[in-house]
Design a protein around this motif. Structure first.
Motif, mmCIF file in Angstrom:
data_model
loop_
_atom_site.group_PDB
_atom_site.id
_atom_site.type_symbol
_atom_site.label_atom_id
_atom_site.label_comp_id
_atom_site.label_asym_id
_atom_site.label_seq_id
_atom_site.Cartn_x
_atom_site.Cartn_y
_atom_site.Cartn_z
ATOM 1 N N VAL A 193 0.842 -1.201 0.000
ATOM 2 C CA VAL A 193 0.000 0.000 0.000
ATOM 3 C C VAL A 193 0.877 1.251 0.000
ATOM 4 O O VAL A 193 0.607 2.226 -0.714
ATOM 5 N N LEU A 194 1.940 1.230 0.788
ATOM 6 C CA LEU A 194 2.837 2.380 0.860
ATOM 7 C C LEU A 194 3.561 2.602 -0.471
ATOM 8 O O LEU A 194 3.764 3.741 -0.899
ATOM 9 N N VAL A 277 -4.698 10.151 -2.716
ATOM 10 C CA VAL A 277 -3.277 10.253 -3.059
ATOM 11 C C VAL A 277 -3.089 11.076 -4.329
ATOM 12 O O VAL A 277 -2.181 11.918 -4.421
ATOM 13 N N SER A 278 -3.946 10.864 -5.324
ATOM 14 C CA SER A 278 -3.831 11.611 -6.579
ATOM 15 C C SER A 278 -4.021 13.106 -6.350
ATOM 16 O O SER A 278 -3.242 13.931 -6.847
ATOM 17 N N SER A 279 -5.059 13.459 -5.609
ATOM 18 C CA SER A 279 -5.306 14.885 -5.356
ATOM 19 C C SER A 279 -4.217 15.488 -4.477
ATOM 20 O O SER A 279 -3.825 16.648 -4.667
ATOM 21 N N LEU A 280 -3.690 14.709 -3.523
ATOM 22 C CA LEU A 280 -2.564 15.203 -2.715
ATOM 23 C C LEU A 280 -1.348 15.451 -3.597
ATOM 24 O O LEU A 280 -0.629 16.451 -3.414
ATOM 25 N N GLY A 281 -1.093 14.560 -4.561
ATOM 26 C CA GLY A 281 0.016 14.763 -5.488
ATOM 27 C C GLY A 281 -0.142 16.035 -6.303
ATOM 28 O O GLY A 281 0.831 16.763 -6.527
ATOM 29 N N MET A 282 -1.374 16.328 -6.711
ATOM 30 C CA MET A 282 -1.618 17.560 -7.462
ATOM 31 C C MET A 282 -1.386 18.794 -6.586
ATOM 32 O O MET A 282 -0.830 19.794 -7.041
ATOM 33 N N VAL A 283 -1.800 18.718 -5.327
ATOM 34 C CA VAL A 283 -1.598 19.846 -4.411
ATOM 35 C C VAL A 283 -0.110 20.080 -4.188
ATOM 36 O O VAL A 283 0.369 21.232 -4.235
ATOM 37 N N ILE A 284 0.649 19.002 -3.943
ATOM 38 C CA ILE A 284 2.096 19.149 -3.727
ATOM 39 C C ILE A 284 2.759 19.752 -4.962
ATOM 40 O O ILE A 284 3.612 20.647 -4.864
ATOM 41 N N ALA A 285 2.360 19.276 -6.156
ATOM 42 C CA ALA A 285 2.952 19.789 -7.390
ATOM 43 C C ALA A 285 2.624 21.264 -7.589
ATOM 44 O O ALA A 285 3.482 22.045 -8.023
ATOM 45 N N ARG A 286 1.393 21.663 -7.273
ATOM 46 C CA ARG A 286 1.006 23.072 -7.423
ATOM 47 C C ARG A 286 1.787 23.969 -6.470
ATOM 48 O O ARG A 286 2.093 25.116 -6.792
ATOM 49 N N LEU A 287 2.114 23.447 -5.305
ATOM 50 C CA LEU A 287 2.837 24.254 -4.325
ATOM 51 C C LEU A 287 4.331 24.330 -4.637
ATOM 52 O O LEU A 287 4.959 25.375 -4.448
ATOM 53 N N LEU A 288 4.909 23.245 -5.127
ATOM 54 C CA LEU A 288 6.353 23.220 -5.377
ATOM 55 C C LEU A 288 6.712 23.705 -6.781
ATOM 56 O O LEU A 288 7.764 24.326 -6.966
ATOM 57 N N VAL A 301 10.314 11.794 2.134
ATOM 58 C CA VAL A 301 9.317 11.512 3.169
ATOM 59 C C VAL A 301 8.871 10.056 3.152
ATOM 60 O O VAL A 301 8.021 9.658 3.948
ATOM 61 N N GLY A 302 9.462 9.245 2.280
ATOM 62 C CA GLY A 302 9.063 7.845 2.207
ATOM 63 C C GLY A 302 9.297 7.088 3.504
ATOM 64 O O GLY A 302 8.422 6.372 3.995
ATOM 65 N N ILE A 303 10.497 7.242 4.084
ATOM 66 C CA ILE A 303 10.818 6.548 5.340
ATOM 67 C C ILE A 303 9.973 7.076 6.498
ATOM 68 O O ILE A 303 9.433 6.276 7.286
ATOM 69 N N PRO A 304 9.813 8.404 6.667
ATOM 70 C CA PRO A 304 8.893 8.875 7.712
ATOM 71 C C PRO A 304 7.476 8.336 7.541
ATOM 72 O O PRO A 304 6.819 7.987 8.527
ATOM 73 N N PHE A 305 6.992 8.256 6.303
ATOM 74 C CA PHE A 305 5.672 7.681 6.064
ATOM 75 C C PHE A 305 5.610 6.240 6.554
ATOM 76 O O PHE A 305 4.600 5.799 7.118
ATOM 77 N N PRO A 330 -2.807 9.613 3.453
ATOM 78 C CA PRO A 330 -3.733 8.536 3.071
ATOM 79 C C PRO A 330 -3.242 7.145 3.454
ATOM 80 O O PRO A 330 -4.044 6.269 3.792
ATOM 81 N N SER A 331 -1.933 6.934 3.419
ATOM 82 C CA SER A 331 -1.398 5.603 3.703
ATOM 83 C C SER A 331 -1.702 5.141 5.121
ATOM 84 O O SER A 331 -1.863 3.935 5.357
ATOM 85 N N THR A 332 -1.788 6.055 6.082
ATOM 86 C CA THR A 332 -2.010 5.660 7.479
ATOM 87 C C THR A 332 -3.335 4.921 7.631
ATOM 88 O O THR A 332 -3.388 3.819 8.185
ATOM 89 N N SER A 333 -4.400 5.518 7.144
ATOM 90 C CA SER A 333 -5.709 4.869 7.230
ATOM 91 C C SER A 333 -5.821 3.717 6.240
ATOM 92 O O SER A 333 -6.456 2.698 6.532
ATOM 93 N N ALA A 334 -5.194 3.874 5.064
ATOM 94 C CA ALA A 334 -5.313 2.846 4.028
ATOM 95 C C ALA A 334 -4.658 1.539 4.452
ATOM 96 O O ALA A 334 -5.192 0.460 4.173
ATOM 97 N N ILE A 335 -3.521 1.615 5.124
ATOM 98 C CA ILE A 335 -2.813 0.393 5.507
ATOM 99 C C ILE A 335 -3.630 -0.413 6.508
ATOM 100 O O ILE A 335 -3.868 -1.615 6.315
ATOM 101 N N PHE A 336 -4.093 0.237 7.575
ATOM 102 C CA PHE A 336 -4.867 -0.495 8.583
ATOM 103 C C PHE A 336 -6.177 -1.005 7.989
ATOM 104 O O PHE A 336 -6.588 -2.144 8.239
#
Length: 380
Positions: A193-194, A277-288, A301-305, A330-336
């Protein structure tokens, strides 16, 4: 509606034509599926090499050594005359434990006295330590119970009572959802999932930060902010349907990971996860706004995730404020939730808290993406 479909076609075409995005969303997904599970294929450690120092050299001590060697978890790789010689091999990392059978081991047993054996195990690697200590303890307890039973029978105690006396409360352990007690069955469902989240975040970030002449050529009348965001989400959802099905349904069966959940339940639960995850990726891209910055951030941030998800590091040991921060991922809730649905056979209702959290994240990040899209120069 025509604008949304136009954006959908353009974005879906870009996924396969933009090499960096294709490499992450398609090639990397395939590579991870082959190489990542390999270290865990054996599920559990077997035949961990240990040393033996037998100071007694009697029939009883040799029987104990034979039983230790017969264990599937450990193997006696070397026998030494004293502890000093064995320590050298352990410090050289050739062996991972030491069992010392004391002098007068058999004599003490025959006289009804306790005759403790000593176990030294390398605790710097917990899986190795667990195997050595578990195997040695099980062998010692079994042999001790047999000796006590024989002593009671010799004292004319009823054999049934004599057999029950050394272990009046026998424990029958039944491993649920992980019959082999293996590490792969524990770690892989969460790790997959991660991986899906990381590849999708990076892929969406690359698509959003690279120029898109065809999309920019569409006027606001042809495709407004809502058409652009929803069309892109639909394109990402299309490609991730195959990736998620492969990772969450096909790979577990391919690698022999137990699965009790139905494909329908897995697909229903995966839907808000992919959108979030898709919408979060778009938000990160718009900000950076920079492909390199997106790659560096999402990779860093992969290891912290991994740790915040609460499966590699126990959730009980994570501070509450970090747990609250982890909920925005999203991964926190998705994994469990996904482990519950897919591996444990839970229904969507039984993981409703995680399912609802994912939908909230999906809505929040999609609204943020709408807002950032409406404020972008191309939408003006």
């Amino acid at each position: 509606m025509s604008g949304l479909l136009a954006v959908y076609r353009i974005e879906l075409e870009r996924i396969f034509k933009l090499r960096p995005a294709f490499s992450v969303l398609v090639i990397a997904v395939l590579i991870y599926s082959v190489f990542y599970p390999q270290p865990y294929r054996n599920e559990a450690l077997r035949n961990v090499p240990i040393a033996l120092v037998d100071r007694d050299d009697t029939d009883s001590s040799r029987e104990l050594a034979r039983r230790l060697e017969a264990s599937s978890d450990i193997t006696i790789a070397a026998t030494f005359p004293d502890e000093v010689s064995a320590e050298r091999a352990i410090f050289a990392r050739n062996l991972f434990g030491l069992v010392v059978i004391p002098k007068y081991f058999e004599r003490d047993l025959l006289h009804g006295r306790a005759s403790p054996i000593a176990l030294y195990a390398d605790a710097s690697y917990f899986l190795v330590y667990q195997r050595i200590s578990g195997a040695a303890t099980a062998v010692a307890r079994t042999m001790g119970a047999e000796i006590e039973t024989a002593r009671l029978i010799a004292a004319h105690v009823d054999p049934v009572i004599a057999e029950a006396a050394p272990d009046p409360l026998p424990l029958t352990a039944v491993t649920l959802f992980n019959p082999q007690g293996g590490y792969a069955t524990y770690i892989l469902p969460a790790a997959l999932v991660l991986i899906l989240q990381q590849t999708l975040l990076i892929g969406v970030g690359l698509l959003e930060t690279h120029p898109n002449p065809k999309l920019e050529a569409l006027s606001q009348q042809q495709a407004g902010p809502y058409d652009r965001i929803l069309g892109k989400l639909l394109a990402y959802l299309t490609i991730e349907i195959f990736a998620a099905s492969f990772y969450l349904i096909a790979l577990p069966y391919l690698y022999g990971i137990p699965r009790l959940g139905s494909p329908v339940a897995i697909a229903i639960f995966a839907l808000p996860f992919i959108i979030a995850v898709s919408s979060l990726g778009m938000v990160i891209a718009r900000l950076l706004r920079n492909p390199l910055a997106v790659q560096l951030l999402t990779a860093a941030v992969g290891i912290p995730f991994l740790f915040l998800a609460g499966f590699s590091w126990p959730a009980e040991a994570i501070p509450n404020w970090l747990k609250d921060i982890a909920l925005v991922l999203p991964s926190t809730s998705a994994i469990f939730g996904m482990v519950g649905v897919a591996q444990l056979g839970a229904t969507i209702a039984e993981v409703s808290q995680q399912f609802l959290t994912l939908w909230i994240l999906a809505v929040v990040y999609t609204v943020l993406a709408f807002f950032l899209e409406a404020r972008s120069p191309t939408s003006a």
